[in-house]
Design a protein around this motif. Structure first.
Motif, PDB file in Angstrom:
ATOM      1  N   VAL A   1       0.824  -1.246   0.117  1.00 21.99           N
ATOM      2  CA  VAL A   1      -0.151   0.013  -0.004  1.00 21.99           C
ATOM      3  C   VAL A   1       0.734   1.266  -0.018  1.00 21.99           C
ATOM      4  N   GLN A   2       1.877   1.186   0.792  1.00 25.12           N
ATOM      5  CA  GLN A   2       2.735   2.473   0.973  1.00 25.12           C
ATOM      6  C   GLN A   2       3.703   2.662  -0.442  1.00 25.12           C
ATOM      7  N   GLU A   3       3.785   1.684  -1.465  1.00 23.58           N
ATOM      8  CA  GLU A   3       4.366   1.878  -2.636  1.00 23.58           C
ATOM      9  C   GLU A   3       3.185   2.262  -3.604  1.00 23.58           C
ATOM     10  N   ALA A   4       2.246   1.744  -3.712  1.00 26.88           N
ATOM     11  CA  ALA A   4       1.146   1.917  -4.803  1.00 26.88           C
ATOM     12  C   ALA A   4       0.234   3.151  -4.158  1.00 26.88           C
TER      13      ALA A   4
ATOM     14  N   THR B   1      -2.863   8.201  -0.258  1.00 28.57           N
ATOM     15  CA  THR B   1      -3.935   7.476   0.178  1.00 28.57           C
ATOM     16  C   THR B   1      -3.740   6.921   1.671  1.00 28.57           C
ATOM     17  N   ALA B   2      -2.669   6.343   1.939  1.00 26.59           N
ATOM     18  CA  ALA B   2      -2.226   5.854   3.244  1.00 26.59           C
ATOM     19  C   ALA B   2      -2.158   7.134   4.259  1.00 26.59           C
TER      20      ALA B   2
ATOM     21  N   PRO C   1     -12.787  12.379   2.729  1.00 27.85           N
ATOM     22  CA  PRO C   1     -12.715  12.946   1.330  1.00 27.85           C
ATOM     23  C   PRO C   1     -11.468  13.094   0.554  1.00 27.85           C
ATOM     24  N   ALA C   2     -10.141  13.494   1.392  1.00 26.63           N
ATOM     25  CA  ALA C   2      -8.860  13.311   0.737  1.00 26.63           C
ATOM     26  C   ALA C   2      -8.500  12.258   0.491  1.00 26.63           C
ATOM     27  N   ALA C   3      -8.951  11.160   1.116  1.00 29.39           N
ATOM     28  CA  ALA C   3      -8.525   9.722   0.823  1.00 29.39           C
ATOM     29  C   ALA C   3      -9.381   9.183  -0.232  1.00 29.39           C
ATOM     30  N   ALA C   4     -10.369   9.431  -0.515  1.00 26.49           N
ATOM     31  CA  ALA C   4     -11.193   8.994  -1.818  1.00 26.49           C
ATOM     32  C   ALA C   4     -10.409   9.760  -2.923  1.00 26.49           C
ATOM     33  N   ALA C   5     -10.465  10.909  -2.797  1.00 26.27           N
ATOM     34  CA  ALA C   5      -9.736  11.612  -4.045  1.00 26.27           C
ATOM     35  C   ALA C   5      -8.247  11.249  -4.417  1.00 26.27           C
TER      36      ALA C   5
ATOM     37  N   ARG D   1      -6.143  -0.764   7.405  1.00 21.58           N
ATOM     38  CA  ARG D   1      -5.426  -1.811   8.184  1.00 21.58           C
ATOM     39  C   ARG D   1      -4.012  -2.129   7.476  1.00 21.58           C
ATOM     40  N   ALA D   2      -3.984  -2.104   5.992  1.00 25.00           N
ATOM     41  CA  ALA D   2      -3.329  -2.666   5.296  1.00 25.00           C
ATOM     42  C   ALA D   2      -2.072  -1.549   5.120  1.00 25.00           C
ATOM     43  N   ALA D   3      -2.444  -0.328   5.460  1.00 26.85           N
ATOM     44  CA  ALA D   3      -1.410   0.818   5.129  1.00 26.85           C
ATOM     45  C   ALA D   3      -0.412   1.045   5.802  1.00 26.85           C
TER      46      ALA D   3
END
Length: 435
Positions: free
Chosen positions: A75-78, A82-83, A102-106, A178-180
């Motif tokens: 998740v950190q690389e891709a 978002t993380a 909203p920032a995470a969705a964008a 959780r995976a971030a």
């Protein structure tokens, strides 16, 4: 010189000697250290290749395995932005709020648009699929549609919900949160049939996903059973080697060491030929009239035990033989002269003195048996597959290095626990043959 003068001179000499003796002792110790320094340097140079070998081929792979078991870079690389946005996702009443920031969705829409078709996105989809079934399809589907956008949508959350209604639910976002983290306990928990729920609590995995603890117990049970069989067969064989005439003992030693000179794969395949329904064993049993139909001796627990005991028997016999060889024979004669029966003399004299060899052989056999992979795969059925099979499956088939490393650490912990128990019972020096 008068007697008082002599006494004063003697006292002064003794005082001077007492005053200089610590200095002389220090100088002597320094001289001894200087004289021994070249020898210590030579000893260090002789041991240095062994230390380097151990560091390169044991410590470094072990450190890499530990790192792989807790590393979580997908998740950190891709999805780095978002993380970061999900890291501050607030919780209400102990559970994550219904909607993502909203920032995470964008950020998710933009990063999926930029990474569509990349290797990082494929690894991300595979990693998130471990957290929630169907996540791989969800990520690939969303990334494909995001790549076709001419510009980022003004309301990313609504656009994601329009692509797939699962984005409107909190569960995918909680799994992504959780995976971030760059580190995870997911693989280690999964190796113990545990998982982390949406509230962050560690709970048991669903009943249909609890397989690894049974595999661990099966591995330890098979290794323990094989070790017991090897000890029961190996002790009389080692005693025979000690007391047999020299020529016969030489032939018997060659027969014991013969498995070491043959490939493990070749030995296992040969046993399949010998134990199959039309093999030598069934043919001999039928020729002697002991059975009316061929016995099932392969692709089950029976064949697995036969093959593993044959292969691992030398690991048990040689330490026991070394221990029995070091017992003076006059001890049994002394016990007989005191009226002890040979059985009592053996139980009271020989057996206790040979226990370090028995323990060392049993421990060595158990450690090797617990890590077996090829023999159970070829000779056993699906019910006899050991932990090594699953480590190889995740490493070679699914390329899931995290799960393979976690299962390897579980196996290492079990073997280490057995060694600690043996060492605390008998002592490390006795296990190593250093009485």
């Amino acid at each position: 010189m008068s007697s008082p003068s002599l006494a004063l001179s003697a006292a002064g000499a003794a005082t001077a000697e007492a005053a200089t003796s610590p200095l002389q002792g220090q100088r002597l110790q320094q001289a001894v250290r200087r004289a021994e320094a070249p020898g210590r340097l030579v000893s260090l140079l002789l041991v240095l290749p062994l230390l380097l070998y151990g560091a390169v081929f044991f410590l470094v792979p072990l450190a890499m395995m530990v790192h792989r078991a807790v590393a979580n870079p997908e998740v950190q690389e891709a999805l780095p932005r978002t993380a970061v946005a999900l890291a501050g996702w607030a919780t209400e009443g102990g559970a994550a709020s219904d909607g993502p920031p909203p920032a995470a969705a964008a950020a998710l829409v933009q990063e999926l648009q930029q990474g569509a078709g990349s290797r990082q996105l494929g690894e991300l989809a595979r990693r998130l699929n471990y957290e929630q079934a169907g996540y791989r399809t969800l990520v690939i589907k969303t990334a494909r549609q995001a790549a076709a956008l001419p510009a980022p949508p003004p309301d990313a959350a609504s656009w994601l919900a329009g692509v797939d209604e699962r984005w409107a639910e909190p569960a995918p976002w909680r799994a992504l949160q959780r995976a971030a983290s760059p580190w995870t306990a997911y693989y280690l928990l999964s190796a113990l049939d545990l998982r982390q729920d949406d509230a962050g609590r560690i709970v048991q995995a669903p009943a249909d996903q609890r397989i690894y603890l049974d595999v661990v117990l099966r591995t330890l049970g098979i290794a323990g059973g094989v070790t017991l069989c090897c000890v029961l067969l190996g002790y009389p064989l080692a005693a025979l080697l000690v007391r047999a005439p020299r020529k016969f003992a030489l032939l018997l030693t060659l027969a014991i060491l013969l498995p070491f000179w043959t490939s493990l794969l070749a030995r296992t395949t040969a046993w399949i030929v010998v134990l199959q329904e039309n093999g030598l064993v069934n043919g001999l049993l039928q020729a002697l009239g002991l059975v009316s139909r061929p016995l099932t001796l392969v692709f089950n627990a029976t064949g697995l035990y036969i093959v593993m005991v044959h292969i691992l028997l030398p690991f048990t016999v040689l330490p026991i033989y070394s221990s029995l060889k070091g017992i003076p024979p006059h001890l049994m004669r002394a016990s007989a002269s005191l009226g002890a029966h040979p059985v009592r003399g053996f139980l009271a004299v020989v057996l206790p003195l040979s226990m370090p060899g028995v323990a060392a052989g049993a421990l060595l056999t158990f450690i090797v048996a617990a890590g077996y992979y090829i023999t159970p795969s070829l000779v056993g059925s699906a019910r006899e597959q050991m932990l090594g099979y699953f480590v190889a499956f995740y490493a070679n088939n699914t390329v899931n290095w995290g799960m393979a490393s976690a299962l390897g650490l579980v196996l290492l912990a079990c073997v280490g626990a057995v060694y600690v128990v043996a060492a605390s019972t008998l002592g490390v020096r006795q296990l190593a043959g250093l009485k």
